[in-house]
Design an enzyme around this catalytic site. Sequence first.
Site, PDB file in Angstrom:
ATOM      1  N   LYS A 198       0.843  -1.204   0.000  1.00 46.29           N
ATOM      2  CA  LYS A 198       0.000   0.000   0.000  1.00 46.29           C
ATOM      3  C   LYS A 198       0.876   1.250   0.000  1.00 46.29           C
ATOM      4  O   LYS A 198       0.600   2.225  -0.698  1.00 46.29           O
ATOM      5  CB  LYS A 198      -0.938  -0.011   1.221  1.00 46.29           C
ATOM      6  CG  LYS A 198      -2.048  -1.040   1.069  1.00 46.29           C
ATOM      7  CD  LYS A 198      -2.817  -1.310   2.364  1.00 46.29           C
ATOM      8  CE  LYS A 198      -3.835  -2.439   2.128  1.00 46.29           C
ATOM      9  NZ  LYS A 198      -4.536  -2.860   3.346  1.00 46.29           N
ATOM     10  N   GLN A 245      -4.360  -1.656   9.835  1.00 49.95           N
ATOM     11  CA  GLN A 245      -4.321  -2.952   9.154  1.00 49.95           C
ATOM     12  C   GLN A 245      -4.963  -4.026  10.036  1.00 49.95           C
ATOM     13  O   GLN A 245      -4.595  -4.199  11.194  1.00 49.95           O
ATOM     14  CB  GLN A 245      -2.872  -3.323   8.802  1.00 49.95           C
ATOM     15  CG  GLN A 245      -2.736  -4.580   7.984  1.00 49.95           C
ATOM     16  CD  GLN A 245      -3.375  -4.467   6.585  1.00 49.95           C
ATOM     17  OE1 GLN A 245      -3.228  -3.465   5.898  1.00 49.95           O
ATOM     18  NE2 GLN A 245      -4.094  -5.505   6.183  1.00 49.95           N
ATOM     19  N   ASP A 291     -10.641   3.331   4.778  1.00 50.04           N
ATOM     20  CA  ASP A 291     -10.994   1.914   4.611  1.00 50.04           C
ATOM     21  C   ASP A 291     -12.517   1.720   4.643  1.00 50.04           C
ATOM     22  O   ASP A 291     -13.007   0.648   4.304  1.00 50.04           O
ATOM     23  CB  ASP A 291     -10.360   1.082   5.739  1.00 50.04           C
ATOM     24  CG  ASP A 291      -9.236   0.186   5.227  1.00 50.04           C
ATOM     25  OD1 ASP A 291      -9.148   0.006   4.000  1.00 50.04           O
ATOM     26  OD2 ASP A 291      -8.466  -0.328   6.064  1.00 50.04           O
TER      27      ASP A 291
END
Length: 291
Positions: free
Chosen positions: A54, A98, A121
């Site tokens: 990412k 994450q 997200d």
Amino acid sequence: MTAKIIDGKAIAAELRAEVAKGVAKLVGDGGPTPGLATVLVGDNPASHTYVRAKRKACAEAGIDSFPHELPATATQDEVESLVRTLNADPKVHGILVQLPLPPGLDEEAVLKSISIEKDVDGFHPLNIGRLAQKGREPLFVPCTPAGCLVLLKKAGAKLEGANAVVVGRSNIVGMPAALLLVKENATVTICHSKTKDLPGVVRSADIVIAAIGRTEMIRGNWIKPGAYVIDVGINRKEDPTTKTGYRLVGDVAYEEAVEVAGAITPVPGGVGPMTIALLLQNTMHAAQRTA
Ligand code: NAP
């Protein structure tokens, strides 16, 4: 019939190039350089790999990334306090925690502590709640399901009025994918481990999204001829002919399904590359919103 192959790698590359252009324009117009903070707790090797990928993609799109790592022993307070610091940092437009978090940490509370304006997200309960409500729009939509929708649209699937079957109801893929399809006016059935006659339900679908995590579970003879099939699954299948001894396959038996479906995503090279592309797009939108 042989299905059209939906090339996620090419579609993701196009989207990433568009994001890079958008970022250059934003900065050229005097706006901020978009910034993504990544929060990695513990030492799950797969999570490290994902975060590295990412950050590399951010750099290629002209997005700053700010990596933060905490040990697996970090307390709930330490994680949430880091998130609060990032919420207040004007250089940070998006915060990515994450998942999964190490055992003992309350994932829901951590996700809730992210400012919804920085929830790139799309997992904050307010963003998911808005996704579920008629007439409301989330600020951000989870990247993998959003990627599935982009692939369906690019492949020319007609969503309105279509019978869509989503296999899997996880918070990160299945459920938001189903909600997105409802927003597109599809008629959606959500299947899970307690669904009866799964093959029969899948056979009714014009659109199938498979997000199960079971190697090649959906067989070719479950697929309605001409259906659009999006395979989110990433599973290791033993293969002694490869160096590693395995290869990656999806939740759909590709070789069978490709003979029946109208269009299908391969694994790898289908949904996988879309997730990062959508994350970059969400981060750019977050920065544009502050400009
Ligand atoms: P998950 O949280 O484990 O959810 C799996 C879902 O599948 C659950 O809803 C489960 O039902 C359902 N399921 C399990 N066995 C089933 C069965 N025999 N019949 C019907 N339904 C069944 O998994 P996830 O996080 O959504 O991920 C799914 C897959 O997508 C994995 O392979 C993962 O690696 C992959 N993935 C890919 C990307 C990407 O491409 N970027 C991103 C995320 C995930 P219950 O709810 O009843 O348990």
